[in-house]
Design a protein around this motif. Structure first.
Motif, PDB file in Angstrom:
ATOM      1  N   SER A  46       3.017   1.524  -3.459  1.00 19.62           N
ATOM      2  CA  SER A  46       2.214   1.768  -4.660  1.00 19.62           C
ATOM      3  C   SER A  46       1.487   3.100  -4.599  1.00 19.62           C
ATOM      4  CB  SER A  46       1.225   0.624  -4.875  1.00 19.62           C
ATOM      5  OG  SER A  46       0.360   0.486  -3.760  1.00 19.62           O
ATOM      6  N   PHE A  47       0.916   3.445  -3.439  1.00 20.51           N
ATOM      7  CA  PHE A  47       0.181   4.693  -3.349  1.00 20.51           C
ATOM      8  C   PHE A  47       1.115   5.898  -3.372  1.00 20.51           C
ATOM      9  CE2 PHE A  47      -3.277   2.034  -2.729  1.00 20.51           C
ATOM     10  CZ  PHE A  47      -4.465   2.748  -2.619  1.00 20.51           C
ATOM     11  N   SER A  48       2.373   5.709  -2.989  1.00 19.03           N
ATOM     12  CA  SER A  48       3.338   6.808  -3.075  1.00 19.03           C
ATOM     13  C   SER A  48       3.792   7.017  -4.509  1.00 19.03           C
ATOM     14  CB  SER A  48       4.549   6.519  -2.178  1.00 19.03           C
ATOM     15  OG  SER A  48       4.176   6.434  -0.827  1.00 19.03           O
ATOM     16  N   MET A  64      -3.323   7.749  -9.459  1.00 16.88           N
ATOM     17  CA  MET A  64      -4.514   7.495  -8.643  1.00 16.88           C
ATOM     18  C   MET A  64      -5.373   8.745  -8.507  1.00 16.88           C
ATOM     19  SD  MET A  64      -3.018   4.950  -5.726  1.00 16.88           S
ATOM     20  CE  MET A  64      -2.328   3.355  -6.180  1.00 16.88           C
ATOM     21  N   PHE A  65      -4.716   9.897  -8.408  1.00 13.15           N
ATOM     22  CA  PHE A  65      -5.467  11.158  -8.363  1.00 13.15           C
ATOM     23  C   PHE A  65      -6.245  11.357  -9.658  1.00 13.15           C
ATOM     24  CE2 PHE A  65      -5.895  15.729  -9.038  1.00 13.15           C
ATOM     25  CZ  PHE A  65      -6.470  16.126  -7.840  1.00 13.15           C
ATOM     26  N   TYR A  84       0.840  -1.198   0.000  1.00 15.01           N
ATOM     27  CA  TYR A  84       0.000   0.000   0.000  1.00 15.01           C
ATOM     28  C   TYR A  84       0.876   1.250   0.000  1.00 15.01           C
ATOM     29  CZ  TYR A  84      -3.602   3.307   1.551  1.00 15.01           C
ATOM     30  OH  TYR A  84      -4.455   4.378   1.647  1.00 15.01           O
ATOM     31  N   TYR A  94      11.570   6.984  -4.601  1.00 17.33           N
ATOM     32  CA  TYR A  94      11.304   6.724  -6.017  1.00 17.33           C
ATOM     33  C   TYR A  94      12.339   7.456  -6.859  1.00 17.33           C
ATOM     34  CZ  TYR A  94       7.043   4.016  -6.059  1.00 17.33           C
ATOM     35  OH  TYR A  94       6.153   2.985  -5.955  1.00 17.33           O
ATOM     36  N   PHE A 100       2.479   5.826  -7.396  1.00 19.99           N
ATOM     37  CA  PHE A 100       1.428   6.016  -8.389  1.00 19.99           C
ATOM     38  C   PHE A 100       0.421   7.077  -7.951  1.00 19.99           C
ATOM     39  CE2 PHE A 100       2.076   1.206  -9.252  1.00 19.99           C
ATOM     40  CZ  PHE A 100       3.246   1.487  -9.943  1.00 19.99           C
ATOM     41  N   TYR A 101       0.890   8.022  -7.133  1.00 20.81           N
ATOM     42  CA  TYR A 101      -0.049   8.983  -6.525  1.00 20.81           C
ATOM     43  C   TYR A 101      -0.794   9.792  -7.573  1.00 20.81           C
ATOM     44  CZ  TYR A 101      -1.844  12.826  -3.726  1.00 20.81           C
ATOM     45  OH  TYR A 101      -2.659  13.752  -3.146  1.00 20.81           O
ATOM     46  N   LEU A 102      -0.073  10.371  -8.530  1.00 24.20           N
ATOM     47  CA  LEU A 102      -0.735  11.216  -9.525  1.00 24.20           C
ATOM     48  C   LEU A 102      -1.668  10.399 -10.416  1.00 24.20           C
ATOM     49  CD1 LEU A 102       2.062  13.712 -10.630  1.00 24.20           C
ATOM     50  CD2 LEU A 102       0.098  14.115  -9.130  1.00 24.20           C
TER      51      LEU A 102
END
Length: 386
Positions: A85-87, A93-94, A82, A160, A89-91
């Protein structure tokens, strides 16, 4: 206290449950995304577009439960996955969340004014709300197969590397775009077979069947090209050293190396896994046959089986890897090194055993109550329709 299920088994169970939740979201909400992505092509008049919108408007909100369940389960069962991936792929996901927000707003506001321009603009907003998530979800899967450029230090802090424009455009490569297009075609088939099942017989249904046939052929071609990429490209990772399958979670414990064709190794080691890609191709082929004979329920069921097979083939190909690092072998996340604690997984399993059947039963009851086709004449007489 010794728990009745060992740590290794719980990890495998939760790896499978996450897959079930993701497939559940792809099937249950995927048809809504596919329906809206097809809106400009299968509906020509305002009444036709309203009818198509109302095939999904009564159920889309409840189907979001699968997305919430999937995200929550990843957070609780695989916290490192979590976080990474959420860090990274943040943009992306936004972008997905922004597109998904257009859906309820479009449903509510589209018919508030009679102007053609007003409704046309909201129709395109609904199209974006269906097409963009379908594309980005596929691109994300492609990036998982391709490996993400992250590393973890000794304190498990995430870094990253080589992120172009915040990491959004860096997610797009020939292979990930291919995965995105496969996802769009797959969900278009799902959505169009749903429209043919839910809308009255007539021109819109005929257009849906015709476009679903084209999309189904696209799924077979694109999925096959993806397999060729994996077989003959430079994609693939494998676990290099032995990892204790029941040891404490530590993402830096275990080494993964890049090796061309490694994503296909599991099919040789475990031949039963071939059922997933076979189901992906066979389910799509059966969908095309059912569409040819206008057997709407069977077409939707076959399309759902194809979704199950295509998504399942990704997870089975990668096992036991969850998210490989393309730049640091020791940072890759595995089933054996990235899970929550033994007691946490067991407690979550007990909760899931109780509440997941409730969700399934409630969902089945909702679809039973709402069973039936949308008729154009109902748009003028039924106040509950958009």
């Amino acid at each position: 206290m010794e728990l009745p299920i060992d740590y290794m088994t719980l990890r495998v169970i939760w790896w499978g449950l996450i897959g079930v939740l993701l497939v559940g979201f792809a099937i249950m909400d995927g048809y809504a995304l596919g329906t809206l992505a097809s809106l400009p092509f299968i509906a020509k008049t305002d009444e036709e577009r309203r009818a198509v919108i109302n095939t999904v408007s009564a159920t889309w909100e409840g189907n979001q439960v699968w997305l919430i369940l999937g995200g929550g389960a990843i957070f609780a069962a695989w916290p490192f996955v979590y976080a990474v991936s959420f860090s990274g792929f943040y943009l992306a996901m936004f972008l997905v969340l922004s597109a998904l927000i257009l859906r309820p707003v479009g449903f509510k506001y589209r018919s508030k004014r009679p102007g053609k321009a007003w409704r046309r603009n909201w129709d395109w907003a609904l199209f974006v709300g269906g097409f963009v998530p379908a594309l980005v979800f596929g691109v994300a899967v492609g990036n998982v197969l391709q490996g993400a450029p992250f590393s973890l230090d000794s304190d498990l802090r995430i870094t990253y590397h080589d992120l172009f424009l915040g990491g959004l455009l860096g997610l797009f490569s020939p292979f990930t775009v291919l995965c995105g297009l496969t996802s769009v075609a797959m969900l278009l088939v799902q959505g169009l077979t749903w429209v043919s099942l839910k809308i009255e017989k007539g021109e819109v249904r005929d257009r849906a069947i015709r476009w679903a046939t084209f999309a189904g052929i696209g799924v077979i071609v694109l999925y096959a090209l993806g397999g060729l990429f994996l077989a003959f490209g430079d994609l693939g990772y494998k676990v290099l050293d032995a990892v204790a399958v029941d040891g404490p979670s530590n993402p830096t414990r275990g080494e993964v190396v890049r090796e061309a064709g490694a994503w296909l190794v599991n099919y040789g080691k475990y031949p039963w896994m071939m059922a997933a890609p076979v189901l992906g191709f066979a389910g799509t082929a059966l969908t095309l046959v059912a569409l040819r004979f206008k057997a709407d329920p069977w077409a939707f069921i076959a399309a759902s089986l194809a979704v199950f097979g295509i998504i399942g083939s990704v997870g089975l190909s990668m096992f036991p890897i969850i998210l490989p690092s393309s730049i640091d072998a020791h940072s890759s996340l595995l089933v054996w090194n990235a899970s929550s604690s033994h007691s946490t997984l067991f407690t979550m399993l007990l909760v899931t055993v109780v509440f997941l059947p409730i969700v399934l039963l409630y969902t089945a009851w909702v679809y039973k109550v709402l069973f039936g086709r949308i008729e154009i004449k109902q748009l003028k007489t039924n106040p509950d329709l958009y």
